[in-house]
Design a protein around this motif. Sequence first.
Motif, PDB file in Angstrom:
ATOM      1  N   GLU A   1     -82.267 -50.002  26.119  1.00  0.00           N
ATOM      2  CA  GLU A   1     -82.096 -48.983  25.086  1.00  0.00           C
ATOM      3  C   GLU A   1     -82.965 -49.357  23.888  1.00  0.00           C
ATOM      4  O   GLU A   1     -83.241 -50.548  23.667  1.00  0.00           O
ATOM      5  CB  GLU A   1     -80.631 -48.910  24.602  1.00  0.00           C
ATOM      6  N   VAL A   2     -83.371 -48.369  23.113  1.00  0.00           N
ATOM      7  CA  VAL A   2     -84.163 -48.590  21.896  1.00  0.00           C
ATOM      8  C   VAL A   2     -83.549 -47.734  20.786  1.00  0.00           C
ATOM      9  O   VAL A   2     -83.509 -46.510  20.907  1.00  0.00           O
ATOM     10  CB  VAL A   2     -85.636 -48.175  22.113  1.00  0.00           C
ATOM     11  N   VAL A   3     -83.048 -48.395  19.738  1.00  0.00           N
ATOM     12  CA  VAL A   3     -82.340 -47.694  18.653  1.00  0.00           C
ATOM     13  C   VAL A   3     -83.062 -47.906  17.325  1.00  0.00           C
ATOM     14  O   VAL A   3     -83.235 -49.049  16.888  1.00  0.00           O
ATOM     15  CB  VAL A   3     -80.893 -48.233  18.503  1.00  0.00           C
ATOM     16  N   PRO A   4     -83.470 -46.824  16.658  1.00  0.00           N
ATOM     17  CA  PRO A   4     -84.074 -46.993  15.335  1.00  0.00           C
ATOM     18  C   PRO A   4     -82.989 -47.249  14.279  1.00  0.00           C
ATOM     19  O   PRO A   4     -81.889 -46.693  14.384  1.00  0.00           O
ATOM     20  CB  PRO A   4     -84.766 -45.644  15.078  1.00  0.00           C
ATOM     21  N   VAL A   5     -83.316 -48.088  13.312  1.00  0.00           N
ATOM     22  CA  VAL A   5     -82.356 -48.449  12.252  1.00  0.00           C
ATOM     23  C   VAL A   5     -83.023 -48.192  10.910  1.00  0.00           C
ATOM     24  O   VAL A   5     -84.066 -48.783  10.611  1.00  0.00           O
ATOM     25  CB  VAL A   5     -81.934 -49.929  12.377  1.00  0.00           C
ATOM     26  N   TYR A   6     -82.434 -47.277  10.133  1.00  0.00           N
ATOM     27  CA  TYR A   6     -82.990 -46.931   8.824  1.00  0.00           C
ATOM     28  C   TYR A   6     -82.142 -47.577   7.739  1.00  0.00           C
ATOM     29  O   TYR A   6     -80.951 -47.302   7.640  1.00  0.00           O
ATOM     30  CB  TYR A   6     -83.009 -45.405   8.640  1.00  0.00           C
ATOM     31  N   GLU A   7     -82.760 -48.435   6.954  1.00  0.00           N
ATOM     32  CA  GLU A   7     -82.076 -49.124   5.856  1.00  0.00           C
ATOM     33  C   GLU A   7     -80.698 -49.633   6.269  1.00  0.00           C
ATOM     34  O   GLU A   7     -79.696 -49.383   5.595  1.00  0.00           O
ATOM     35  CB  GLU A   7     -82.006 -48.208   4.632  1.00  0.00           C
ATOM     36  N   GLY A   8     -80.681 -50.332   7.375  1.00  0.00           N
ATOM     37  CA  GLY A   8     -79.452 -50.968   7.834  1.00  0.00           C
ATOM     38  C   GLY A   8     -78.550 -50.088   8.680  1.00  0.00           C
ATOM     39  O   GLY A   8     -77.580 -50.587   9.257  1.00  0.00           O
ATOM     40  N   HIS A   9     -78.856 -48.785   8.771  1.00  0.00           N
ATOM     41  CA  HIS A   9     -77.978 -47.888   9.516  1.00  0.00           C
ATOM     42  C   HIS A   9     -78.607 -47.453  10.846  1.00  0.00           C
ATOM     43  O   HIS A   9     -79.597 -46.725  10.841  1.00  0.00           O
ATOM     44  CB  HIS A   9     -77.658 -46.640   8.683  1.00  0.00           C
ATOM     45  N   PRO A  10     -78.019 -47.864  11.975  1.00  0.00           N
ATOM     46  CA  PRO A  10     -78.516 -47.397  13.270  1.00  0.00           C
ATOM     47  C   PRO A  10     -78.370 -45.875  13.357  1.00  0.00           C
ATOM     48  O   PRO A  10     -77.328 -45.339  12.985  1.00  0.00           O
ATOM     49  CB  PRO A  10     -77.599 -48.083  14.289  1.00  0.00           C
ATOM     50  N   PHE A  11     -79.420 -45.196  13.811  1.00  0.00           N
ATOM     51  CA  PHE A  11     -79.464 -43.735  13.848  1.00  0.00           C
ATOM     52  C   PHE A  11     -78.979 -43.241  15.213  1.00  0.00           C
ATOM     53  O   PHE A  11     -79.504 -43.650  16.234  1.00  0.00           O
ATOM     54  CB  PHE A  11     -80.898 -43.276  13.573  1.00  0.00           C
ATOM     55  N   ARG A  12     -77.976 -42.349  15.213  1.00  0.00           N
ATOM     56  CA  ARG A  12     -77.414 -41.766  16.441  1.00  0.00           C
ATOM     57  C   ARG A  12     -76.929 -42.859  17.407  1.00  0.00           C
ATOM     58  O   ARG A  12     -77.121 -42.754  18.628  1.00  0.00           O
ATOM     59  CB  ARG A  12     -78.453 -40.871  17.137  1.00  0.00           C
ATOM     60  N   LEU A  13     -76.297 -43.901  16.835  1.00  0.00           N
ATOM     61  CA  LEU A  13     -75.880 -45.043  17.660  1.00  0.00           C
ATOM     62  C   LEU A  13     -74.899 -44.635  18.755  1.00  0.00           C
ATOM     63  O   LEU A  13     -75.001 -45.098  19.895  1.00  0.00           O
ATOM     64  CB  LEU A  13     -75.268 -46.140  16.774  1.00  0.00           C
ATOM     65  N   ALA A  14     -73.943 -43.769  18.418  1.00  0.00           N
ATOM     66  CA  ALA A  14     -72.943 -43.373  19.420  1.00  0.00           C
ATOM     67  C   ALA A  14     -73.641 -42.755  20.640  1.00  0.00           C
ATOM     68  O   ALA A  14     -73.252 -43.021  21.786  1.00  0.00           O
ATOM     69  CB  ALA A  14     -71.956 -42.387  18.810  1.00  0.00           C
ATOM     70  N   HIS A  15     -74.689 -41.955  20.389  1.00  0.00           N
ATOM     71  CA  HIS A  15     -75.429 -41.339  21.495  1.00  0.00           C
ATOM     72  C   HIS A  15     -76.150 -42.411  22.324  1.00  0.00           C
ATOM     73  O   HIS A  15     -76.178 -42.351  23.548  1.00  0.00           O
ATOM     74  CB  HIS A  15     -76.456 -40.339  20.959  1.00  0.00           C
TER      75      HIS A  15
ATOM     76  N   HIS B   1     -82.379 -59.926   9.453  1.00  0.00           N
ATOM     77  CA  HIS B   1     -83.787 -59.646   9.129  1.00  0.00           C
ATOM     78  C   HIS B   1     -83.886 -58.744   7.910  1.00  0.00           C
ATOM     79  O   HIS B   1     -84.439 -57.633   7.994  1.00  0.00           O
ATOM     80  CB  HIS B   1     -84.489 -59.021  10.344  1.00  0.00           C
ATOM     81  N   PRO B   2     -83.370 -59.226   6.748  1.00  0.00           N
ATOM     82  CA  PRO B   2     -83.332 -58.388   5.541  1.00  0.00           C
ATOM     83  C   PRO B   2     -84.739 -58.065   5.027  1.00  0.00           C
ATOM     84  O   PRO B   2     -84.895 -57.146   4.232  1.00  0.00           O
ATOM     85  CB  PRO B   2     -82.544 -59.228   4.538  1.00  0.00           C
ATOM     86  N   GLN B   3     -85.743 -58.790   5.504  1.00  0.00           N
ATOM     87  CA  GLN B   3     -87.132 -58.549   5.050  1.00  0.00           C
ATOM     88  C   GLN B   3     -87.698 -57.245   5.623  1.00  0.00           C
ATOM     89  O   GLN B   3     -88.742 -56.776   5.183  1.00  0.00           O
ATOM     90  CB  GLN B   3     -88.037 -59.743   5.417  1.00  0.00           C
ATOM     91  N   TRP B   4     -87.018 -56.658   6.622  1.00  0.00           N
ATOM     92  CA  TRP B   4     -87.511 -55.431   7.247  1.00  0.00           C
ATOM     93  C   TRP B   4     -86.610 -54.257   6.865  1.00  0.00           C
ATOM     94  O   TRP B   4     -85.497 -54.130   7.381  1.00  0.00           O
ATOM     95  CB  TRP B   4     -87.522 -55.576   8.782  1.00  0.00           C
ATOM     96  N   PRO B   5     -87.083 -53.346   6.013  1.00  0.00           N
ATOM     97  CA  PRO B   5     -86.232 -52.233   5.569  1.00  0.00           C
ATOM     98  C   PRO B   5     -85.830 -51.315   6.735  1.00  0.00           C
ATOM     99  O   PRO B   5     -84.692 -50.876   6.815  1.00  0.00           O
ATOM    100  CB  PRO B   5     -87.100 -51.470   4.568  1.00  0.00           C
ATOM    101  N   ASN B   6     -86.771 -51.048   7.620  1.00  0.00           N
ATOM    102  CA  ASN B   6     -86.462 -50.240   8.805  1.00  0.00           C
ATOM    103  C   ASN B   6     -86.767 -51.087  10.041  1.00  0.00           C
ATOM    104  O   ASN B   6     -87.735 -51.844  10.059  1.00  0.00           O
ATOM    105  CB  ASN B   6     -87.286 -48.956   8.811  1.00  0.00           C
ATOM    106  N   GLN B   7     -85.900 -50.952  11.050  1.00  0.00           N
ATOM    107  CA  GLN B   7     -86.050 -51.802  12.222  1.00  0.00           C
ATOM    108  C   GLN B   7     -85.846 -50.973  13.485  1.00  0.00           C
ATOM    109  O   GLN B   7     -85.312 -49.875  13.450  1.00  0.00           O
ATOM    110  CB  GLN B   7     -85.002 -52.930  12.185  1.00  0.00           C
ATOM    111  N   VAL B   8     -86.279 -51.545  14.594  1.00  0.00           N
ATOM    112  CA  VAL B   8     -86.011 -50.904  15.876  1.00  0.00           C
ATOM    113  C   VAL B   8     -85.407 -51.977  16.789  1.00  0.00           C
ATOM    114  O   VAL B   8     -85.993 -53.033  17.001  1.00  0.00           O
ATOM    115  CB  VAL B   8     -87.265 -50.209  16.453  1.00  0.00           C
ATOM    116  N   VAL B   9     -84.179 -51.699  17.246  1.00  0.00           N
ATOM    117  CA  VAL B   9     -83.448 -52.675  18.045  1.00  0.00           C
ATOM    118  C   VAL B   9     -83.631 -52.354  19.525  1.00  0.00           C
ATOM    119  O   VAL B   9     -83.492 -51.200  19.939  1.00  0.00           O
ATOM    120  CB  VAL B   9     -81.946 -52.675  17.673  1.00  0.00           C
TER     121      VAL B   9
END
Length: 278
Positions: free
Chosen positions: A32-46, A80-88
Amino acid sequence: QIVYLNGSYMPLSEARVPVLDRGFIFGDGIYEVVPVYEGHPFRLAHHLKRLKRSLAKIRITNPLDDAGWTQLIDELVRRHPQWPNQVVYMHITRGVAKRDHAFPENATPTVFAMTNPFTPPTLESIGEGLSVISVPDERWLHCDIKSISLLGNILARQTAVEAGAIEAVLFRDGYLTEGASSNIWVVKDGKLLAPPHDNLILEGIRYELMEELARRSGIPFEARRISQDEVRNADELLLTAATKEVKPITRLDGQPVGKGVPGPIFHKLFAAYQEAKA
Ligand code: PDD
């Protein structure tokens, strides 16, 4: 960079998987690949729902519950607080066992997860849009499973790269399926079209989202088979994926798509996507 492997957090350079892991030997696993915007995973439940669907389809017991996955992702992101947006990235294989195609009796699934920095697209970075090429879809018939076995996708994408394009748009028996690592959308006469989400495509998390965004923006949506000719004669073509969000395709096989510039439906859906993230 800290990664997660089988219950522990460790530097990426220390993460090791035995060579008999069935992910390595057979590509026997899902991801799975989940984008994370400012600490919040986007559409995580999906994403977690699709993860469970993929696991069930290949009969691997889900190694974590939703709370466990959520905690794992939060912990990786927090480290990884140095990365404002992340992809898990999350990856589960059937585990380590003596090489035999049939399922092993009692292997423990291997669970790996990592996060990487992610720069969301902007209208500026999108510029004049993407150039893609058509490639025959030579993959298997279970493209709905988010399998780590990606040879068909990789070969298609490489064909595109060698042709100077960014993505391969796949056609099976003359009909659009999807991109090598994205879903593809057709705009015709103000209407948004997509292939049905059957076994021939991965139902992207952005598939349902685009339906929602279209509804909110007053754009009619229809899921149906789309011929190669219809794709060639589209007013606009769009691409969606976790890290691409929604992008306009403005060249197909070296020819302009519609007017050859990002179109009005793209602009509406891009704006709606930004709103959905906020
Ligand atoms: N790929 N179809 C395929 C074959 C894909 O690989 C992807 C995404 C999608 C879009 O799904 P979503 O909206 O859930 O990202 C469709 C991911 C990002 C990857 O392989 O890295």
